[in-house]
Write a protein that holds these residues in place. Structure first.
Motif, PDB file in Angstrom:
ATOM      1  N   SER A  54       0.830  -1.204   0.000  1.00  0.00           N
ATOM      2  CA  SER A  54       0.000   0.000   0.000  1.00  0.00           C
ATOM      3  C   SER A  54       0.866   1.257   0.000  1.00  0.00           C
ATOM      4  CB  SER A  54      -0.916   0.021   1.223  1.00  0.00           C
ATOM      5  OG  SER A  54      -1.751  -1.090   1.232  1.00  0.00           O
ATOM      6  N   GLN A  55       1.962   1.213   0.724  1.00  0.00           N
ATOM      7  CA  GLN A  55       2.866   2.359   0.788  1.00  0.00           C
ATOM      8  C   GLN A  55       3.428   2.672  -0.602  1.00  0.00           C
ATOM      9  OE1 GLN A  55       6.318   1.664   3.240  1.00  0.00           O
ATOM     10  NE2 GLN A  55       6.518   3.816   3.736  1.00  0.00           N
ATOM     11  N   PHE A  56       3.898   1.663  -1.310  1.00  0.00           N
ATOM     12  CA  PHE A  56       4.481   1.898  -2.624  1.00  0.00           C
ATOM     13  C   PHE A  56       3.420   2.226  -3.677  1.00  0.00           C
ATOM     14  CE2 PHE A  56       7.972  -0.359  -0.550  1.00  0.00           C
ATOM     15  CZ  PHE A  56       8.982   0.578  -0.779  1.00  0.00           C
ATOM     16  N   LEU A  57       2.247   1.608  -3.586  1.00  0.00           N
ATOM     17  CA  LEU A  57       1.160   1.989  -4.487  1.00  0.00           C
ATOM     18  C   LEU A  57       0.730   3.431  -4.248  1.00  0.00           C
ATOM     19  CD1 LEU A  57      -1.118  -1.186  -4.586  1.00  0.00           C
ATOM     20  CD2 LEU A  57       0.237  -0.231  -6.456  1.00  0.00           C
ATOM     21  N   GLY A  58       0.721   3.835  -2.982  1.00  0.00           N
ATOM     22  CA  GLY A  58       0.378   5.223  -2.654  1.00  0.00           C
ATOM     23  C   GLY A  58       1.388   6.202  -3.212  1.00  0.00           C
ATOM     24  N   ALA A  59       2.671   5.847  -3.164  1.00  0.00           N
ATOM     25  CA  ALA A  59       3.700   6.721  -3.731  1.00  0.00           C
ATOM     26  C   ALA A  59       3.523   6.839  -5.244  1.00  0.00           C
ATOM     27  CB  ALA A  59       5.086   6.194  -3.389  1.00  0.00           C
ATOM     28  N   ALA A  60       3.221   5.733  -5.897  1.00  0.00           N
ATOM     29  CA  ALA A  60       3.030   5.756  -7.347  1.00  0.00           C
ATOM     30  C   ALA A  60       1.782   6.544  -7.727  1.00  0.00           C
ATOM     31  CB  ALA A  60       2.942   4.332  -7.890  1.00  0.00           C
ATOM     32  N   LEU A  61       0.672   6.247  -7.070  1.00  0.00           N
ATOM     33  CA  LEU A  61      -0.573   6.948  -7.394  1.00  0.00           C
ATOM     34  C   LEU A  61      -0.510   8.417  -6.990  1.00  0.00           C
ATOM     35  CD1 LEU A  61      -3.203   4.223  -6.438  1.00  0.00           C
ATOM     36  CD2 LEU A  61      -2.408   4.879  -8.724  1.00  0.00           C
ATOM     37  N   GLY A  62       0.221   8.710  -5.906  1.00  0.00           N
ATOM     38  CA  GLY A  62       0.391  10.102  -5.489  1.00  0.00           C
ATOM     39  C   GLY A  62       1.136  10.911  -6.535  1.00  0.00           C
ATOM     40  N   ILE A  64       1.217  10.232  -9.747  1.00  0.00           N
ATOM     41  CA  ILE A  64       0.317  10.362 -10.903  1.00  0.00           C
ATOM     42  C   ILE A  64      -0.731  11.447 -10.642  1.00  0.00           C
ATOM     43  CG2 ILE A  64      -1.488   9.184 -12.222  1.00  0.00           C
ATOM     44  CD1 ILE A  64       0.202   6.582 -11.807  1.00  0.00           C
ATOM     45  N   LEU A  65      -1.368  11.383  -9.470  1.00  0.00           N
ATOM     46  CA  LEU A  65      -2.396  12.373  -9.137  1.00  0.00           C
ATOM     47  C   LEU A  65      -1.792  13.771  -9.028  1.00  0.00           C
ATOM     48  CD1 LEU A  65      -5.310  13.069  -8.336  1.00  0.00           C
ATOM     49  CD2 LEU A  65      -4.679  12.534  -5.968  1.00  0.00           C
ATOM     50  N   GLY A  66      -0.613  13.886  -8.410  1.00  0.00           N
ATOM     51  CA  GLY A  66       0.046  15.185  -8.303  1.00  0.00           C
ATOM     52  C   GLY A  66       0.383  15.766  -9.665  1.00  0.00           C
ATOM     53  N   GLY A  67       0.851  14.925 -10.574  1.00  0.00           N
ATOM     54  CA  GLY A  67       1.141  15.391 -11.932  1.00  0.00           C
ATOM     55  C   GLY A  67      -0.107  15.852 -12.654  1.00  0.00           C
ATOM     56  N   TRP A  68      -1.194  15.108 -12.477  1.00  0.00           N
ATOM     57  CA  TRP A  68      -2.457  15.482 -13.108  1.00  0.00           C
ATOM     58  C   TRP A  68      -2.959  16.816 -12.560  1.00  0.00           C
ATOM     59  CZ3 TRP A  68      -7.553  16.241 -11.631  1.00  0.00           C
ATOM     60  CH2 TRP A  68      -8.481  16.266 -12.666  1.00  0.00           C
ATOM     61  N   LEU A  69      -2.890  16.968 -11.211  1.00  0.00           N
ATOM     62  CA  LEU A  69      -3.325  18.230 -10.597  1.00  0.00           C
ATOM     63  C   LEU A  69      -2.456  19.395 -11.062  1.00  0.00           C
ATOM     64  CD1 LEU A  69      -4.114  17.099  -6.936  1.00  0.00           C
ATOM     65  CD2 LEU A  69      -5.750  17.849  -8.670  1.00  0.00           C
ATOM     66  N   GLY A  81      -4.890  19.898  -3.288  1.00  0.00           N
ATOM     67  CA  GLY A  81      -5.225  18.474  -3.370  1.00  0.00           C
ATOM     68  C   GLY A  81      -4.632  17.689  -2.210  1.00  0.00           C
ATOM     69  N   CYS A  82      -3.393  18.014  -1.849  1.00  0.00           N
ATOM     70  CA  CYS A  82      -2.760  17.350  -0.692  1.00  0.00           C
ATOM     71  C   CYS A  82      -3.489  17.708   0.594  1.00  0.00           C
ATOM     72  CB  CYS A  82      -1.288  17.736  -0.604  1.00  0.00           C
ATOM     73  SG  CYS A  82      -0.269  16.999  -1.891  1.00  0.00           S
ATOM     74  N   ALA A  83      -3.930  18.957   0.712  1.00  0.00           N
ATOM     75  CA  ALA A  83      -4.675  19.382   1.901  1.00  0.00           C
ATOM     76  C   ALA A  83      -5.994  18.620   2.019  1.00  0.00           C
ATOM     77  CB  ALA A  83      -4.921  20.885   1.863  1.00  0.00           C
ATOM     78  N   VAL A  84      -6.669  18.400   0.907  1.00  0.00           N
ATOM     79  CA  VAL A  84      -7.927  17.635   0.915  1.00  0.00           C
ATOM     80  C   VAL A  84      -7.666  16.197   1.360  1.00  0.00           C
ATOM     81  CG1 VAL A  84      -9.748  16.671  -0.560  1.00  0.00           C
ATOM     82  CG2 VAL A  84      -9.116  19.085  -0.758  1.00  0.00           C
ATOM     83  N   LEU A  85      -6.610  15.578   0.805  1.00  0.00           N
ATOM     84  CA  LEU A  85      -6.274  14.210   1.224  1.00  0.00           C
ATOM     85  C   LEU A  85      -5.922  14.148   2.707  1.00  0.00           C
ATOM     86  CD1 LEU A  85      -4.209  12.922  -1.832  1.00  0.00           C
ATOM     87  CD2 LEU A  85      -6.503  12.215  -1.120  1.00  0.00           C
ATOM     88  N   CYS A  86      -5.204  15.142   3.207  1.00  0.00           N
ATOM     89  CA  CYS A  86      -4.864  15.179   4.640  1.00  0.00           C
ATOM     90  C   CYS A  86      -6.115  15.332   5.501  1.00  0.00           C
ATOM     91  CB  CYS A  86      -3.889  16.319   4.927  1.00  0.00           C
ATOM     92  SG  CYS A  86      -2.222  15.997   4.353  1.00  0.00           S
ATOM     93  N   ALA A  87      -7.062  16.139   5.049  1.00  0.00           N
ATOM     94  CA  ALA A  87      -8.308  16.314   5.800  1.00  0.00           C
ATOM     95  C   ALA A  87      -9.106  15.015   5.846  1.00  0.00           C
ATOM     96  CB  ALA A  87      -9.138  17.432   5.180  1.00  0.00           C
ATOM     97  N   ILE A  88      -9.147  14.303   4.725  1.00  0.00           N
ATOM     98  CA  ILE A  88      -9.841  13.012   4.703  1.00  0.00           C
ATOM     99  C   ILE A  88      -9.168  12.046   5.667  1.00  0.00           C
ATOM    100  CG2 ILE A  88     -10.347  10.991   3.269  1.00  0.00           C
ATOM    101  CD1 ILE A  88     -10.696  12.992   0.910  1.00  0.00           C
ATOM    102  N   TRP A  89      -7.825  11.998   5.633  1.00  0.00           N
ATOM    103  CA  TRP A  89      -7.103  11.096   6.527  1.00  0.00           C
ATOM    104  C   TRP A  89      -7.310  11.499   7.988  1.00  0.00           C
ATOM    105  CZ3 TRP A  89      -5.837   6.544   7.306  1.00  0.00           C
ATOM    106  CH2 TRP A  89      -4.961   6.196   8.316  1.00  0.00           C
TER     107      TRP A  89
END
Length: 168
Positions: A54-62, A64-69, A81-89
């Motif tokens: 999960s850690q490595f998948l999160g790094a990969a998807l992060g 990808i998502l960061g590049g898209w944003l 976008g990072c702030a929204v993810l932090c709020a959800i967490w």
């Protein structure tokens, strides 16, 4: 949010980076311990494998998502976008229960103890033992216990009573 507001100057960038990596290093060290504490006695390896995956998948998807944003909204969108993810967490983390303060032990078993039918049930009835599983192939038992309630010497006598009697 800090970077979103103040990262355009060197001072803001340095302060934000120090705070971020301090928190990151704290989480990087404490999350594997948390996973280990809440996983079942015989499933710690599986739980740690799922955590690492999960850690490595999160790094990969992060990435990808960061590049898209970044492509669609620029650097400020990445920070938001990072702030929204932090709020959800944060919402998820606030609902979590505190993990139990238990110690994991692996104890070797005699051939007689491995064949004993009620060993796991007998140990689970002992105050302080929260989980126990016998692994016959290893001739061992994995136990999670609260060391404030039960000490290792008492546990060794319960696991292998015949060998403890011979030593005494």
């Amino acid at each position: 949010l800090f970077f979103w507001q103040w990262a355009d100057g060197l001072r803001g960038l340095v302060i934000g980076t120090v705070v971020f990596f301090t928190a990151f290093n704290l989480l990087e060290a404490s999350l594997p311990s948390l996973v280990s504490k809440v996983s079942p006695a015989g499933g710690k390896g599986t739980a740690m494998g799922v955590y690492s995956t999960s850690q490595f998948l999160g790094a990969a998807l992060g990435g990808i998502l960061g590049g898209w944003l970044f492509q669609h909204g620029g650097l400020n969108m990445v920070f938001l976008g990072c702030a929204v993810l932090c709020a959800i967490w944060l919402v998820v983390a606030l609902r979590m229960n505190e993990p139990p303060y238990v110690t994991s032990l692996r104890m070797p078993l005699t051939p007689e103890a491995v064949r004993e039918a009620g060993l796991t049930e007998r140990l689970m009835a002992v105050p302080g033992v929260t989980d126990a599983v016998v692994v016959e192939e290893e001739s061992a038992i994995y136990i999670k216990l609260d060391t404030k309630i039960l000490d290792r010497t008492t546990l060794e006598r319960l696991v292998n009573p015949a060998s403890s009697a011979c030593e005494a």
